[in-house]
Write a protein that holds these residues in place. Structure first.
Motif, PDB file in Angstrom:
ATOM      1  N   ALA A  23     -36.702  -3.345 -31.211  1.00 14.80           N
ATOM      2  CA  ALA A  23     -38.051  -3.852 -30.930  1.00 14.80           C
ATOM      3  C   ALA A  23     -38.189  -5.304 -31.354  1.00 14.80           C
ATOM      4  O   ALA A  23     -38.824  -6.124 -30.667  1.00 14.80           O
ATOM      5  CB  ALA A  23     -39.086  -2.983 -31.648  1.00 14.80           C
ATOM      6  N   HIS A  24     -37.584  -5.636 -32.500  1.00 14.33           N
ATOM      7  CA  HIS A  24     -37.642  -7.023 -32.975  1.00 14.33           C
ATOM      8  C   HIS A  24     -36.917  -7.961 -32.021  1.00 14.33           C
ATOM      9  O   HIS A  24     -37.410  -9.065 -31.715  1.00 14.33           O
ATOM     10  CB  HIS A  24     -37.038  -7.113 -34.379  1.00 14.33           C
ATOM     11  N   LEU A  26     -36.526  -7.527 -28.882  1.00 12.59           N
ATOM     12  CA  LEU A  26     -37.230  -7.593 -27.601  1.00 12.59           C
ATOM     13  C   LEU A  26     -38.426  -8.535 -27.634  1.00 12.59           C
ATOM     14  O   LEU A  26     -38.893  -8.986 -26.576  1.00 12.59           O
ATOM     15  CB  LEU A  26     -37.707  -6.188 -27.195  1.00 12.59           C
ATOM     16  N   ARG A  27     -38.946  -8.835 -28.801  1.00 13.29           N
ATOM     17  CA  ARG A  27     -40.146  -9.644 -28.888  1.00 13.29           C
ATOM     18  C   ARG A  27     -39.959 -11.026 -28.268  1.00 13.29           C
ATOM     19  O   ARG A  27     -40.829 -11.517 -27.527  1.00 13.29           O
ATOM     20  CB  ARG A  27     -40.573  -9.793 -30.349  1.00 13.29           C
ATOM     21  N   THR A  28     -38.822 -11.656 -28.536  1.00 12.01           N
ATOM     22  CA  THR A  28     -38.605 -13.020 -28.032  1.00 12.01           C
ATOM     23  C   THR A  28     -38.509 -13.060 -26.510  1.00 12.01           C
ATOM     24  O   THR A  28     -39.241 -13.821 -25.863  1.00 12.01           O
ATOM     25  CB  THR A  28     -37.356 -13.637 -28.684  1.00 12.01           C
ATOM     26  N   PRO A  29     -37.627 -12.246 -25.886  1.00 12.93           N
ATOM     27  CA  PRO A  29     -37.569 -12.315 -24.414  1.00 12.93           C
ATOM     28  C   PRO A  29     -38.876 -11.893 -23.758  1.00 12.93           C
ATOM     29  O   PRO A  29     -39.240 -12.419 -22.703  1.00 12.93           O
ATOM     30  CB  PRO A  29     -36.422 -11.362 -24.057  1.00 12.93           C
ATOM     31  N   ILE A  30     -39.608 -10.924 -24.370  1.00 14.08           N
ATOM     32  CA  ILE A  30     -40.894 -10.528 -23.784  1.00 14.08           C
ATOM     33  C   ILE A  30     -41.890 -11.677 -23.869  1.00 14.08           C
ATOM     34  O   ILE A  30     -42.650 -11.952 -22.922  1.00 14.08           O
ATOM     35  CB  ILE A  30     -41.440  -9.275 -24.505  1.00 14.08           C
ATOM     36  N   ALA A  31     -41.892 -12.389 -24.993  1.00  9.47           N
ATOM     37  CA  ALA A  31     -42.800 -13.528 -25.138  1.00  9.47           C
ATOM     38  C   ALA A  31     -42.477 -14.625 -24.138  1.00  9.47           C
ATOM     39  O   ALA A  31     -43.381 -15.236 -23.540  1.00  9.47           O
ATOM     40  CB  ALA A  31     -42.730 -14.051 -26.571  1.00  9.47           C
ATOM     41  N   ILE A  32     -41.165 -14.881 -23.941  1.00  6.84           N
ATOM     42  CA  ILE A  32     -40.769 -15.900 -22.961  1.00  6.84           C
ATOM     43  C   ILE A  32     -41.177 -15.471 -21.558  1.00  6.84           C
ATOM     44  O   ILE A  32     -41.700 -16.275 -20.762  1.00  6.84           O
ATOM     45  CB  ILE A  32     -39.253 -16.153 -23.045  1.00  6.84           C
ATOM     46  N   LEU A  33     -40.962 -14.181 -21.235  1.00  8.91           N
ATOM     47  CA  LEU A  33     -41.321 -13.674 -19.917  1.00  8.91           C
ATOM     48  C   LEU A  33     -42.823 -13.773 -19.684  1.00  8.91           C
ATOM     49  O   LEU A  33     -43.286 -14.169 -18.595  1.00  8.91           O
ATOM     50  CB  LEU A  33     -40.850 -12.227 -19.785  1.00  8.91           C
ATOM     51  N   GLN A  77     -31.634   5.721 -37.147  1.00  8.39           N
ATOM     52  CA  GLN A  77     -32.384   5.652 -35.894  1.00  8.39           C
ATOM     53  C   GLN A  77     -33.576   4.715 -36.019  1.00  8.39           C
ATOM     54  O   GLN A  77     -33.833   3.891 -35.119  1.00  8.39           O
ATOM     55  CB  GLN A  77     -32.853   7.056 -35.503  1.00  8.39           C
ATOM     56  N   GLN A  78     -34.308   4.814 -37.132  1.00  9.01           N
ATOM     57  CA  GLN A  78     -35.455   3.943 -37.324  1.00  9.01           C
ATOM     58  C   GLN A  78     -35.036   2.477 -37.425  1.00  9.01           C
ATOM     59  O   GLN A  78     -35.713   1.595 -36.902  1.00  9.01           O
ATOM     60  CB  GLN A  78     -36.231   4.361 -38.578  1.00  9.01           C
ATOM     61  N   ARG A  79     -33.928   2.225 -38.126  1.00 16.02           N
ATOM     62  CA  ARG A  79     -33.449   0.837 -38.224  1.00 16.02           C
ATOM     63  C   ARG A  79     -33.051   0.297 -36.859  1.00 16.02           C
ATOM     64  O   ARG A  79     -33.306  -0.863 -36.523  1.00 16.02           O
ATOM     65  CB  ARG A  79     -32.272   0.757 -39.200  1.00 16.02           C
ATOM     66  N   LEU A 130     -46.003  -2.112 -26.777  1.00 16.63           N
ATOM     67  CA  LEU A 130     -45.101  -1.021 -27.170  1.00 16.63           C
ATOM     68  C   LEU A 130     -44.081  -1.504 -28.189  1.00 16.63           C
ATOM     69  O   LEU A 130     -43.774  -0.802 -29.171  1.00 16.63           O
ATOM     70  CB  LEU A 130     -44.405  -0.451 -25.937  1.00 16.63           C
ATOM     71  N   ALA A 131     -43.525  -2.705 -27.961  1.00 13.68           N
ATOM     72  CA  ALA A 131     -42.549  -3.246 -28.912  1.00 13.68           C
ATOM     73  C   ALA A 131     -43.183  -3.451 -30.274  1.00 13.68           C
ATOM     74  O   ALA A 131     -42.585  -3.131 -31.321  1.00 13.68           O
ATOM     75  CB  ALA A 131     -41.963  -4.554 -28.382  1.00 13.68           C
ATOM     76  N   GLU A 132     -44.410  -3.986 -30.296  1.00 12.57           N
ATOM     77  CA  GLU A 132     -45.094  -4.183 -31.567  1.00 12.57           C
ATOM     78  C   GLU A 132     -45.426  -2.853 -32.238  1.00 12.57           C
ATOM     79  O   GLU A 132     -45.367  -2.731 -33.460  1.00 12.57           O
ATOM     80  CB  GLU A 132     -46.376  -4.992 -31.341  1.00 12.57           C
ATOM     81  N   GLN A 133     -45.765  -1.822 -31.448  1.00  8.21           N
ATOM     82  CA  GLN A 133     -46.057  -0.509 -32.037  1.00  8.21           C
ATOM     83  C   GLN A 133     -44.821   0.109 -32.672  1.00  8.21           C
ATOM     84  O   GLN A 133     -44.911   0.767 -33.714  1.00  8.21           O
ATOM     85  CB  GLN A 133     -46.634   0.424 -30.963  1.00  8.21           C
ATOM     86  N   LEU A 134     -43.674  -0.077 -32.051  1.00  5.04           N
ATOM     87  CA  LEU A 134     -42.437   0.416 -32.659  1.00  5.04           C
ATOM     88  C   LEU A 134     -42.198  -0.263 -34.000  1.00  5.04           C
ATOM     89  O   LEU A 134     -41.781   0.377 -34.969  1.00  5.04           O
ATOM     90  CB  LEU A 134     -41.258   0.189 -31.705  1.00  5.04           C
TER      91      LEU A 134
END
Length: 433
Positions: free
Chosen positions: A241-242, A244-251, A233-235, A276-280
């Motif tokens: 989260a990893h 999601l970082r790229t599309p969130i940064a582009i958005l 689950q953690q992996r 939130l993504a970075e906290q995960l």
């Protein structure tokens, strides 16, 4: 369970001892040891009555005790042989014992029971001392049933054995049970230390009773499966989260470049999503031993306020950083910074129009002047997926992730109402060593 085992074991042992004692008594009472025996006091009374006359001859004096004994036992008789060889007799000594008188000095002691009534052949032989000196006496007098003697003797013996064994049982049984359960108590203590932060612990199997071994092994197997599931689950969360970082940064970049005010109004939500993504990812790093540095809380608070100031200004709100003294803690700077960012964004979204970030020693506080949180909800807002207002925006993960980050640093997080309204969320850490 331990007390029940001790109680039941003692109860069974007492029953067994009582049954053995009763059987012991019954055996002797119902045995063939019947007949009549002579009381030992008869020889003592006879010895006290044997004295010497003025000429030195051995005679029997009718003492009050001897008179009373003769009244109780009309067939009383006895004979004595003194150490100087003198002999004396009283009453009718049976012919069966007449020849024995001359050899009394060769006997130590004897209890003779006659077989037929009136049991005149029942007699005792004893070493006694009286006015005439040391002597051996054979006497017949006060009779008692032999079964009564056996009953009294067996009762005394049985009672002594019963009390001894009962005492041993009371003392030994708790010790034995405690030693038998020592392994179980150790395993219980190990189980109490298992939690989400201390995984990989397994219960000891070497000292538990053999009957409990399968249960302990089953629990260990279940813990292994839970650890494997938790790791998967953690992996998954870290990978998601990893990714999601790229599309969130582009958005976020596209929203920053947009001229449309409606589009730019999405910037706070996108920033919150990025946090939130970075906290995960922070939680994943902390689980795997993220490096720790010395962190000055005042400097960190100022950096967060500076980063979020444009969002606050765009929303018509203000932020202020205050502090009496600057503290230094040990931790992961990125995760602590994102936890504080999350709290400020939460105040931005749900609080009033004034936000205060306070660095006080080794603690950080975020205070707003909003409508506040009911006191009974203070602990619940830290739970995952819990939202104070069901229709409010967000997934209810922000404060829960902050709490997990603080827990990973060995700190404490509290929620309280501000004196002038609004909410104060406080993160407190241990000072750096």
């Amino acid at each position: 369970m331990k007390s029940r085992l001790i109680t039941r074991q003692l109860f069974l042992q007492f029953l067994a001892l009582a049954a053995a004692a009763i059987g012991f008594i019954f055996f002797f009472v119902s045995s063939t040891l019947d007949g009549m025996y002579v009381e030992a006091t008869v020889s003592e009374i006879a010895a006290d009555a044997i004295t010497r006359d003025p000429e030195g001859a051995v005679v029997v004096e009718m003492t009050p005790e001897l008179v009373q004994l003769q009244q109780e036992s009309p067939d009383l008789w006895f004979a004595a042989r003194l150490v100087d060889g003198d002999e004396v007799s009283f009453g009718h000594v049976p012919t069966e014992f007449a020849s024995l008188v001359a050899n009394l000095d060769k006997l130590s002691a004897a209890d003779i029971r006659g077989q037929f009534e009136p049991f005149t052949l029942s007699a005792i032989v004893r070493q006694e001392s009286g006015p005439a000196g040391e002597m051996k006496i054979i006497a017949h007098g006060r009779l008692r049933p032999f079964t009564a003697l056996i009953t009294v003797a067996s009762n005394i013996v049985a009672l002594a054995i019963f009390l001894t064994l009962a005492l041993v049982s009371v003392v030994a049984t708790p010790i034995i049970v405690r030693r038998a359960f020592a392994g179980v108590m150790k395993t219980t203590e190990e189980a109490q230390r298992i939690n989400a932060e201390h995984r990989g612990i397994r219960l000891s199997e070497d000292k538990v009773p053999r009957e409990i071994g399968p249960l302990v092994r089953a629990v260990n197997d279940a813990l292994s499966r839970l650890d494997e599931g938790y790791d998967r689950q953690q992996r998954f969360i870290a990978s998601a989260a990893h990714e999601l970082r790229t599309p969130i940064a582009i958005l976020k970049m596209k929203i920053d470049a947009a001229q449309d005010s409606d589009m730019r109004a999405l910037l706070p939500d996108v920033s919150r999503l990025a946090t939130l993504a970075e906290q995960l990812l922070d939680l994943h790093r902390l689980d795997n031993g993220a490096p720790r540095d010395r962190i000055k809380l005042m400097d960190l608070a100022r950096d967060v306020a500076a980063d979020l100031a444009p969002l606050l200004i765009a929303s018509g709100k203000t932020i202020e950083v205050v502090g009496d003294k600057s503290g230094v803690i040990s931790g992961n700077p990125g995760s602590i910074e994102r936890a504080l960012t999350n709290l400020v964004q939460n105040a931005l979204e749900h609080g009033g129009d004034e936000i205060i970030v306070r660095a006080d020693g080794i603690s950080l506080e975020v205070e707003d002047n909003g409508s506040g949180i009911p006191r009974e909800e203070h602990h619940r807002v830290l739970e995952p997926f819990y939202r104070l207002r069901p229709r409010s925006s967000g997934a209810g993960l922000g404060l829960s992730l902050v709490k997990q980050i603080v827990d990973h640093h060995g700190g404490r997080i509290t929620v309280a109402n501000a004196s002038g309204g609004g909410v104060i969320v406080r993160m407190e850490f241990d000072a750096a060593r």
